[in-house]
Scaffold this motif. Structure first.
Motif, PDB file in Angstrom:
ATOM      1  N   VAL B  62       0.971  -1.203   0.026  1.00 46.30           N
ATOM      2  CA  VAL B  62      -0.080  -0.079   0.018  1.00 46.30           C
ATOM      3  C   VAL B  62       0.726   1.477  -0.136  1.00 46.30           C
ATOM      4  CG1 VAL B  62      -1.759   1.337   1.179  1.00 46.30           C
ATOM      5  CG2 VAL B  62      -1.719  -1.265   1.451  1.00 46.30           C
ATOM      6  N   TYR B  63       0.593   2.114  -0.834  1.00 44.89           N
ATOM      7  CA  TYR B  63       1.483   3.534  -0.823  1.00 44.89           C
ATOM      8  C   TYR B  63       0.584   4.699  -0.482  1.00 44.89           C
ATOM      9  CZ  TYR B  63       3.805   0.271  -4.001  1.00 44.89           C
ATOM     10  OH  TYR B  63       4.403  -1.009  -4.516  1.00 44.89           O
ATOM     11  N   VAL B  64       1.192   5.518   0.542  1.00 46.96           N
ATOM     12  CA  VAL B  64       0.586   6.621   0.932  1.00 46.96           C
ATOM     13  C   VAL B  64       1.651   7.740   0.448  1.00 46.96           C
ATOM     14  CG1 VAL B  64      -0.396   7.873   2.815  1.00 46.96           C
ATOM     15  CG2 VAL B  64      -0.754   5.381   2.794  1.00 46.96           C
ATOM     16  N   ARG B  65       0.949   8.782  -0.056  1.00 47.46           N
ATOM     17  CA  ARG B  65       1.945  10.109  -0.406  1.00 47.46           C
ATOM     18  C   ARG B  65       1.327  11.188   0.073  1.00 47.46           C
ATOM     19  NH1 ARG B  65       5.258   9.281  -5.837  1.00 47.46           N
ATOM     20  NH2 ARG B  65       3.265  10.015  -6.919  1.00 47.46           N
ATOM     21  N   ALA B  66       1.903  12.131   0.832  1.00 44.31           N
ATOM     22  CA  ALA B  66       1.502  13.427   1.453  1.00 44.31           C
ATOM     23  C   ALA B  66       2.276  14.414   0.963  1.00 44.31           C
ATOM     24  CB  ALA B  66       1.334  13.355   2.762  1.00 44.31           C
ATOM     25  N   GLU B  67       1.498  15.713   0.561  1.00 43.21           N
ATOM     26  CA  GLU B  67       2.317  16.888   0.258  1.00 43.21           C
ATOM     27  C   GLU B  67       2.422  17.664   1.521  1.00 43.21           C
ATOM     28  OE1 GLU B  67       0.525  18.865  -3.000  1.00 43.21           O
ATOM     29  OE2 GLU B  67       1.116  17.569  -4.301  1.00 43.21           O
ATOM     30  N   LEU B  68       3.742  17.567   1.950  1.00 45.94           N
ATOM     31  CA  LEU B  68       4.170  18.394   3.121  1.00 45.94           C
ATOM     32  C   LEU B  68       5.311  19.220   3.036  1.00 45.94           C
ATOM     33  CD1 LEU B  68       4.013  15.319   5.486  1.00 45.94           C
ATOM     34  CD2 LEU B  68       2.175  17.014   5.317  1.00 45.94           C
ATOM     35  N   PRO B  69       5.168  20.267   2.166  1.00 49.83           N
ATOM     36  CA  PRO B  69       6.394  21.249   2.030  1.00 49.83           C
ATOM     37  C   PRO B  69       6.808  21.898   3.188  1.00 49.83           C
ATOM     38  CG  PRO B  69       4.341  22.066   0.871  1.00 49.83           C
ATOM     39  CD  PRO B  69       3.928  20.647   1.550  1.00 49.83           C
ATOM     40  N   GLY B  70       8.142  22.065   3.207  1.00 47.24           N
ATOM     41  CA  GLY B  70       8.893  23.050   4.184  1.00 47.24           C
ATOM     42  C   GLY B  70       8.649  22.310   5.532  1.00 47.24           C
ATOM     43  N   MET B  71       8.864  21.024   5.613  1.00 47.64           N
ATOM     44  CA  MET B  71       8.848  20.396   7.117  1.00 47.64           C
ATOM     45  C   MET B  71      10.276  19.853   7.579  1.00 47.64           C
ATOM     46  SD  MET B  71       5.555  19.795   8.369  1.00 47.64           S
ATOM     47  CE  MET B  71       5.839  18.561   9.373  1.00 47.64           C
ATOM     48  N   ARG B  72      10.383  20.105   8.707  1.00 47.37           N
ATOM     49  CA  ARG B  72      11.740  19.069   9.096  1.00 47.37           C
ATOM     50  C   ARG B  72      11.468  17.686   9.527  1.00 47.37           C
ATOM     51  NH1 ARG B  72      14.397  22.395  13.913  1.00 47.37           N
ATOM     52  NH2 ARG B  72      12.287  21.679  14.501  1.00 47.37           N
ATOM     53  N   LYS B  73      12.146  16.798   8.951  1.00 49.26           N
ATOM     54  CA  LYS B  73      12.038  15.389   9.008  1.00 49.26           C
ATOM     55  C   LYS B  73      11.617  14.753  10.390  1.00 49.26           C
ATOM     56  CE  LYS B  73      15.791  12.515   8.886  1.00 49.26           C
ATOM     57  NZ  LYS B  73      16.006  11.751  10.143  1.00 49.26           N
ATOM     58  N   GLU B  74      12.293  15.422  11.465  1.00 56.16           N
ATOM     59  CA  GLU B  74      11.994  15.206  12.779  1.00 56.16           C
ATOM     60  C   GLU B  74      10.607  15.743  13.293  1.00 56.16           C
ATOM     61  OE1 GLU B  74      14.717  16.524  11.662  1.00 56.16           O
ATOM     62  OE2 GLU B  74      15.233  18.373  12.864  1.00 56.16           O
ATOM     63  N   ASP B  75      10.031  16.653  12.572  1.00 58.15           N
ATOM     64  CA  ASP B  75       8.633  17.009  13.090  1.00 58.15           C
ATOM     65  C   ASP B  75       7.664  16.497  12.306  1.00 58.15           C
ATOM     66  OD1 ASP B  75       9.916  19.405  14.626  1.00 58.15           O
ATOM     67  OD2 ASP B  75       9.673  20.717  12.934  1.00 58.15           O
ATOM     68  N   ILE B  76       7.781  15.263  11.669  1.00 60.55           N
ATOM     69  CA  ILE B  76       6.464  14.439  11.136  1.00 60.55           C
ATOM     70  C   ILE B  76       6.630  13.418  11.881  1.00 60.55           C
ATOM     71  CG2 ILE B  76       6.044  13.288   8.938  1.00 60.55           C
ATOM     72  CD1 ILE B  76       7.899  14.982   7.489  1.00 60.55           C
ATOM     73  N   ASP B  77       5.297  12.853  12.210  1.00 63.63           N
ATOM     74  CA  ASP B  77       5.236  11.753  13.080  1.00 63.63           C
ATOM     75  C   ASP B  77       4.053  10.676  12.123  1.00 63.63           C
ATOM     76  OD1 ASP B  77       6.361  12.247  15.731  1.00 63.63           O
ATOM     77  OD2 ASP B  77       4.714  13.540  16.130  1.00 63.63           O
ATOM     78  N   LEU B  78       4.715   9.453  12.413  1.00 61.15           N
ATOM     79  CA  LEU B  78       3.741   8.735  11.551  1.00 61.15           C
ATOM     80  C   LEU B  78       3.390   7.550  12.812  1.00 61.15           C
ATOM     81  CD1 LEU B  78       6.072   7.634   8.491  1.00 61.15           C
ATOM     82  CD2 LEU B  78       3.658   8.600   8.375  1.00 61.15           C
ATOM     83  N   LEU B  79       2.339   7.195  12.647  1.00 59.77           N
ATOM     84  CA  LEU B  79       1.692   6.165  13.650  1.00 59.77           C
ATOM     85  C   LEU B  79       0.625   5.217  12.993  1.00 59.77           C
ATOM     86  CD1 LEU B  79       1.406   5.657  16.893  1.00 59.77           C
ATOM     87  CD2 LEU B  79      -0.749   6.933  16.944  1.00 59.77           C
ATOM     88  N   LEU B  80       0.919   3.841  13.191  1.00 62.97           N
ATOM     89  CA  LEU B  80       0.174   2.777  12.577  1.00 62.97           C
ATOM     90  C   LEU B  80      -0.772   2.263  13.754  1.00 62.97           C
ATOM     91  CD1 LEU B  80      -0.486   1.272  10.038  1.00 62.97           C
ATOM     92  CD2 LEU B  80       1.203  -0.539  11.106  1.00 62.97           C
ATOM     93  N   HIS B  81      -2.117   2.479  13.506  1.00 58.12           N
ATOM     94  CA  HIS B  81      -2.737   1.813  14.953  1.00 58.12           C
ATOM     95  C   HIS B  81      -4.092   1.490  14.201  1.00 58.12           C
ATOM     96  CE1 HIS B  81      -4.524   1.850  18.824  1.00 58.12           C
ATOM     97  NE2 HIS B  81      -5.389   2.551  18.520  1.00 58.12           N
ATOM     98  N   ASN B  82      -4.429   0.211  14.425  1.00 60.87           N
ATOM     99  CA  ASN B  82      -5.848  -0.266  14.330  1.00 60.87           C
ATOM    100  C   ASN B  82      -6.070  -0.303  12.819  1.00 60.87           C
ATOM    101  OD1 ASN B  82      -6.951  -1.274  16.378  1.00 60.87           O
ATOM    102  ND2 ASN B  82      -7.877   0.451  17.026  1.00 60.87           N
ATOM    103  N   GLY B  83      -5.116  -0.604  12.026  1.00 60.39           N
ATOM    104  CA  GLY B  83      -5.439  -0.491  10.583  1.00 60.39           C
ATOM    105  C   GLY B  83      -5.535   0.688   9.912  1.00 60.39           C
ATOM    106  N   SER B  84      -5.013   1.870  10.581  1.00 62.72           N
ATOM    107  CA  SER B  84      -5.072   3.007   9.893  1.00 62.72           C
ATOM    108  C   SER B  84      -3.576   3.835  10.172  1.00 62.72           C
ATOM    109  CB  SER B  84      -5.984   4.070  10.641  1.00 62.72           C
ATOM    110  OG  SER B  84      -7.207   3.724  11.001  1.00 62.72           O
ATOM    111  N   LEU B  85      -3.288   4.587   9.405  1.00 67.56           N
ATOM    112  CA  LEU B  85      -2.031   5.535   9.300  1.00 67.56           C
ATOM    113  C   LEU B  85      -2.425   7.058   9.453  1.00 67.56           C
ATOM    114  CD1 LEU B  85       1.037   5.071   8.695  1.00 67.56           C
ATOM    115  CD2 LEU B  85       0.500   6.089   6.516  1.00 67.56           C
ATOM    116  N   SER B  86      -1.679   7.377  10.554  1.00 67.60           N
ATOM    117  CA  SER B  86      -1.881   8.778  10.965  1.00 67.60           C
ATOM    118  C   SER B  86      -0.552   9.425  10.615  1.00 67.60           C
ATOM    119  CB  SER B  86      -1.997   8.902  12.419  1.00 67.60           C
ATOM    120  OG  SER B  86      -3.460   8.712  12.803  1.00 67.60           O
TER     121      SER B  86
END
Lengths: 123, 156
Positions: B62-86
């Protein structure tokens, strides 16, 4: 107002479909202007900035590979970015600089020395 | 003063028809999911940032792509929970420009969060996330039990 309308070039329907307008922030500092534009998917090679007369045109071509497989959900667009700004005559167009980092363009437009506030010493 | 005033042909403005609809749907979904206390904060509903998402699927991933211009890598949080990706995070404004006079403010700064329900179970330990040119790409390999399988028929 009339003058602005007259100089607008003709836009054909094909051209209108090709571009989206990026979101920008513009600041004025004592040294000049700073323009930030959101161009996700655009890198240094896909960026084109042209200064012509009193206008600056920002064009960004995306370098994004298509995702494999079947589309379940799509919100992004393939369209390139374009936006035109009119410049303050006080801008020193020779020294404009640009930088792109993680899809955000920062354009620095310094004011020419002649218009900067200056203290004059009294002899 | 006509400093840096934008003149743009109205024809080439962004067409956000479907984007708006999707945002509205997200907002409605959120209305039913968040506690009431959250909703009374107007900032969440009115001035939130809803980055554009793409979700694709092939037989392995499964591929998820998000447009998040101008972030710092460490300010992005990914969480997999109950079959959802936040995907959540915070975009910070440039400290150096805090004192400057603002002419135009169209970019969003602050916290955001978006959740996508994944179509199949995924192998949580093999998820890969890349951030490049302001785009976050997450590849989520499908769990073995979720992949299509051929079953041999035995003749006895």
């Amino acid at each position: 107002m009339k003058a602005t309308l007259q100089k607008e070039p003709r836009v054909t329907p094909e051209q209108t479909a090709t571009f989206v307008s990026p979101e920008v922030n513009i600041f004025e500092t004592k040294d000049g202007y700073v323009l930030e534009a959101e161009l996700p998917g655009v890198n240094k090679d896909g960026l084109e900035i042209t200064l012509e007369g009193n206008e600056v045109t920002i064009t960004g071509h995306r370098h994004v590979e298509a995702l494999p497989g079947e589309t379940l959900f799509r919100e992004s667009t393939d369209a390139d970015y374009r936006r035109v700004f009119e410049l303050d005559p006080a801008i020193d167009t020779v020294n404009v600089s640009a930088r792109i980092e993680q899809g955000v363009l920062t354009l620095t437009l310094p004011k020419s020395e002649r218009v900067k506030p200056r203290k004059i010493s009294v002899d | 003063m006509n400093n840096l005033a934008r003149w743009q042909r109205p024809e080439i403005s962004t067409w956000t028809g479907f984007g708006r609809l999707t945002n509205l749907r997200d907002e409605i979904d959120r209305l039913f999911e968040v506690p009431l206390a959250e909703l009374t904060r107007p900032s969440q509903l009115l001035s939130g940032w809803t980055p554009a998402f793409d979700v694709h699927e092939d037989k392995d991933n499964v591929y998820v792509r998000a447009e998040l211009p101008g972030m710092r890598k460490e300010d992005i949080d990914l969480l997999l929970h109950n079959g959802s990706l936040s995907i959540a995070g915070e975009r910070k404004s440039d400290e150096k420009l805090r004192e400057a006079e603002v002419y135009r403010a169209e970019r969003f700064f602050g916290r955001f969060q978006r959740t996508v329900t994944l179509p199949t179970p995924v192998a949580a330990d093999r998820i890969n996330a890349q951030y490049k040119d302001g785009i976050l790409s997450v590849t989520l390999p499908k769990a073995e039990e979720a992949k299509p399988k051929h079953i041999d028929v035995n003749v006895s």
